[in-house]
Scaffold this active site. Structure first.
Site, short mmCIF file in Angstrom:
data_model
loop_
_atom_site.label_atom_id
_atom_site.label_comp_id
_atom_site.label_asym_id
_atom_site.label_seq_id
_atom_site.Cartn_x
_atom_site.Cartn_y
_atom_site.Cartn_z
N ILE A 151 -19.12 -6.26 -0.71
CA ILE A 151 -18.81 -5.49 0.13
C ILE A 151 -19.54 -5.66 0.94
O ILE A 151 -19.22 -5.91 2.38
CB ILE A 151 -17.55 -4.54 -0.60
CG1 ILE A 151 -16.70 -4.60 -1.05
CG2 ILE A 151 -17.02 -3.80 0.75
CD1 ILE A 151 -15.54 -3.74 -1.68
N ASP A 170 -31.45 -1.51 -1.30
CA ASP A 170 -31.00 -1.78 -2.84
C ASP A 170 -30.96 -2.37 -3.13
O ASP A 170 -32.33 -3.89 -3.34
CB ASP A 170 -29.54 -3.13 -2.06
CG ASP A 170 -28.15 -3.93 -3.37
OD1 ASP A 170 -29.03 -3.36 -4.34
OD2 ASP A 170 -26.97 -4.43 -2.91
N THR A 202 -22.00 0.94 -2.59
CA THR A 202 -22.49 0.94 -3.57
C THR A 202 -21.39 1.49 -5.61
O THR A 202 -21.01 2.20 -4.60
CB THR A 202 -23.72 1.20 -4.27
OG1 THR A 202 -24.54 1.55 -5.25
CG2 THR A 202 -23.88 3.45 -3.71
N ALA A 230 -16.81 3.94 -0.80
CA ALA A 230 -17.15 2.66 -1.81
C ALA A 230 -16.38 3.97 -2.92
O ALA A 230 -15.89 3.49 -3.61
CB ALA A 230 -18.43 3.22 -2.04
N ASP A 255 -12.89 7.39 3.43
CA ASP A 255 -11.86 6.87 2.51
C ASP A 255 -11.95 7.50 0.82
O ASP A 255 -10.51 7.31 0.32
CB ASP A 255 -11.81 5.60 2.36
CG ASP A 255 -10.35 4.61 1.99
OD1 ASP A 255 -9.34 5.52 1.90
OD2 ASP A 255 -10.38 4.24 1.42
N GLU A 260 -10.45 13.13 -6.81
CA GLU A 260 -9.36 12.92 -5.98
C GLU A 260 -7.96 12.88 -6.80
O GLU A 260 -7.58 12.58 -8.28
CB GLU A 260 -9.35 11.16 -5.80
CG GLU A 260 -10.00 10.94 -4.93
CD GLU A 260 -10.33 9.13 -4.73
OE1 GLU A 260 -9.93 8.21 -5.22
OE2 GLU A 260 -11.07 8.73 -3.74
N HIS A 278 -7.89 7.03 0.56
CA HIS A 278 -8.37 5.18 -0.25
C HIS A 278 -8.06 4.38 -0.29
O HIS A 278 -7.19 3.82 -0.57
CB HIS A 278 -8.02 6.37 -1.95
CG HIS A 278 -9.37 5.39 -2.99
ND1 HIS A 278 -10.36 5.75 -3.80
CD2 HIS A 278 -9.64 3.73 -2.51
CE1 HIS A 278 -10.36 5.12 -4.21
NE2 HIS A 278 -10.56 3.57 -3.84
N LEU A 279 -7.35 4.33 1.00
CA LEU A 279 -7.09 3.13 1.49
C LEU A 279 -8.17 1.70 1.61
O LEU A 279 -7.31 0.71 2.60
CB LEU A 279 -6.52 3.39 3.00
CG LEU A 279 -6.24 4.70 2.90
CD1 LEU A 279 -4.89 4.56 4.89
CD2 LEU A 279 -3.86 4.67 2.20
N ALA A 281 -8.18 -0.67 -0.24
CA ALA A 281 -7.82 -1.61 -0.91
C ALA A 281 -6.66 -2.43 -0.47
O ALA A 281 -5.69 -2.83 -0.73
CB ALA A 281 -8.05 -2.20 -2.58
#
Length: 526
Positions: A151, A170, A202, A230, A255, A260, A278-279, A281
């Site tokens: 991603i 990274d 990550t 992420a 997000d 949650e 948490h949108l 996806a």
């Protein structure tokens, strides 16, 4: 016919893929844990999204379960260590929603840059506060990328298209890959000092938890804007709120949250803060993609043995599986043979491949060796839980690949370190398909490893084979195949016999009493 349960709502095309591949499928969603526990025992596969929680109790009830497929990336709702111990493969679909998540991060970056949510609310409230909402351009700004995997690399390509400069932190990013992506590889501290925008991509691990801690947020360039699509827990939310209140951070968009559903975050109501539930996806395309992928992956595993995107065993494509199948059968028998001969005193194991075997994916071969070897300790071991069982017992596992050419076109050698030092067995494939032992403890011996066999070490001397045949005949045990090898004339010889009848302890004891016998073991490969 294998049977799969789809326990969360998915695109109906997923069920059709199962049927087209010859897999029976039930779509039963919305069940309570107790209801799922009562029904899961009849299924070979389980396809889920985020609603179904695959707990220890569910796994204990899933007596036939072989594979779990998560339509999406996160598998927080699956007890992976316990699934592994039960021999259940756990897969996800990490690429089906990659573009969708990357686009959401870019969308949030624009929303922060131009204060879109607040401007929208103000305008719809009848205000016309044009001078209040002074944004910033993204062109020419530096985007700091924490995590440059699948991603993250998509976000980088989109940002470069917007004429941004991208620096990436990274630990797994190589200099060559950084050049290929068009980004600058940086340390975390360098990134924090340079970035105008920071976006996180990550996984949440012990190393990445609160990677944007209070201390690291303080190291950021003043006026930075932070985006996280992420995982919750990557940012200290209380520290982020303080940084927003002080103006050190100009804006933040999350997000995902540490807890949650997020209903009481300290960030809620903070100026210049944007939140979404948490949108990442949540697009029609992504939902279809992950549903289709999980159906294809589970079908491949149940019908051909192909393993894709597994989190607890080596990947093995549907194309590789048929090629590797005979090698894995050979490897498992070699592991089982040396495991039965050496018993429980094994401290380490080395798996060597050469010839054709060296050209293949070695991980499944290693897993197959361990599956055979670990049956000394457990009768429910398989390729999934064998590596975990080996690790649990402190077994040192090494893999060696040889480019050299030997006596055989393909060879797999298993060497163990045990009570008697290092000892090894080796095998090859005859006709590219039939597993056969070719060496046992340094002695050349060619033998098929049949269901029930006798391993006998004796002094090489005339008359022994006759005495052995007489003893087995008296016990009504028929010899199927007979394989003999020896180090030197008159020295130590090894016999491997496949037998048709039942061989009990009394028969083994009688053979032990024969003159010249040094060791006898009953071996089972069924």
């Amino acid at each position: 016919m294998p049977k799969v349960l789809i326990s969360d709502k998915m695109d109906p095309q997923a069920a059709q893929i199962f049927r087209d591949r010859g897999v029976e499928v039930d779509e039963i969603t919305g069940k309570t844990p107790d209801e799922l526990k009562a029904m899961i025992g009849e299924y070979d596969g389980l396809a889920i999204r985020s609603s179904t929680k695959v707990t220890k109790e569910i796994l204990d009830a899933a007596t036939n379960l072989k594979v779990i497929g998560r339509a999406g990336i996160g598998v927080d709702n699956v007890d992976i260590p316990y699934a592994s111990s039960k021999g259940v493969v756990v897969m996800n679909t990490p690429f089906g929603n990659s573009i969708t998540t990357a686009e959401h991060a870019i969308a949030l970056m624009f929303a922060l840059a131009r204060q879109l949510p607040e401007a929208d609310a103000s305008t719809q409230a009848g205000k016309w506060e044009k001078n209040r909402f002074m944004g910033v351009e993204v062109t020419g700004k530096t985007l700091g990328l924490i995590g440059a995997g699948n991603i993250g690399s998509i976000v980088a390509s989109r940002a470069l298209g917007l004429k941004m400069k991208v620096v990436a932190f990274d630990p797994f990013l190589t200099p060559e890959r950084a050049v290929e992506m068009g980004v600058e590889k940086a340390t975390l501290e360098e990134l924090l000092a340079k970035a105008d925008f920071i976006t996180l991509h990550t996984p949440l691990t012990d190393q990445t938890r609160n990677i944007l801690s209070r201390e690291n947020i303080a190291k950021c360039k003043k006026g930075v804007r932070i985006i996280n699509c992420a995982r919750g827990g990557l940012i200290d939310e209380a520290a982020l709120k303080d940084a927003l209140d002080s103006g050190h951070v100009a804006g933040a968009a999350l997000d995902v949250f540490a807890e949650e559903p997020a209903k009481a975050s300290p960030l809620f109501g903070t100026p210049n803060f944007i939140s979404t539930p948490h949108l990442g996806a949540s697009t029609n395309e992504a939902q279809v993609n992950v549903a289709l992928q999980v159906a294809e992956q589970l079908s491949d595993y149940l019908m051909t043995g192909g393993v894709t995107n597994a989190l607890n065993m080596p990947s093995l494509s549907a194309e590789e599986a048929p090629k590797l199948k005979p090698y894995m059968a050979l490897a498992e028998k070699l592991g089982s043979l040396i495991g039965q001969l050496e018993g429980e005193g094994i401290q380490g194991v080395s798996i060597e491949v050469e010839g054709h075997a060296a050209e293949l994916n070695q991980k499944p071969i290693t897993a197959a060796v361990l599956a055979g070897l670990m049956r000394v300790y457990s009768d429910t071991v398989n390729m999934v839980n064998a590596p975990y069982l080996a690790k649990e017992r402190g077994l040192d596992v090494r893999e060696v690949r040889h480019d050299r050419e030997g006596d055989y076109q393909t060879l797999v050698r298993v060497t163990v370190k045990g009570k008697q030092g290092e000892r090894s067995v080796a095998g090859s494939l005859f006709g590219h398909a039939q597993p056969r032992l070719v060496e046992l403890y340094g002695i050349k011996v060619e033998a098929d490893l049949d269901d029930t066999m006798l391993y006998i070490v004796n002094q090489d001397a005339p008359g022994f084979i006759g005495r052995l045949g007489t003893a087995l005949g008296a016990a009504d045990v028929n010899i199927g195949t007979f394989h003999l090898g020896r180090r030197d004339q008159g020295g130590e010889a090894v016999l491997l016999l496949s037998v048709d009848g039942t061989v009990d302890k009394a028969v083994v004891d009688d053979i032990c009493k024969l003159s010249g016998v040094k060791d006898v073991k009953l071996l089972r490969f069924a």
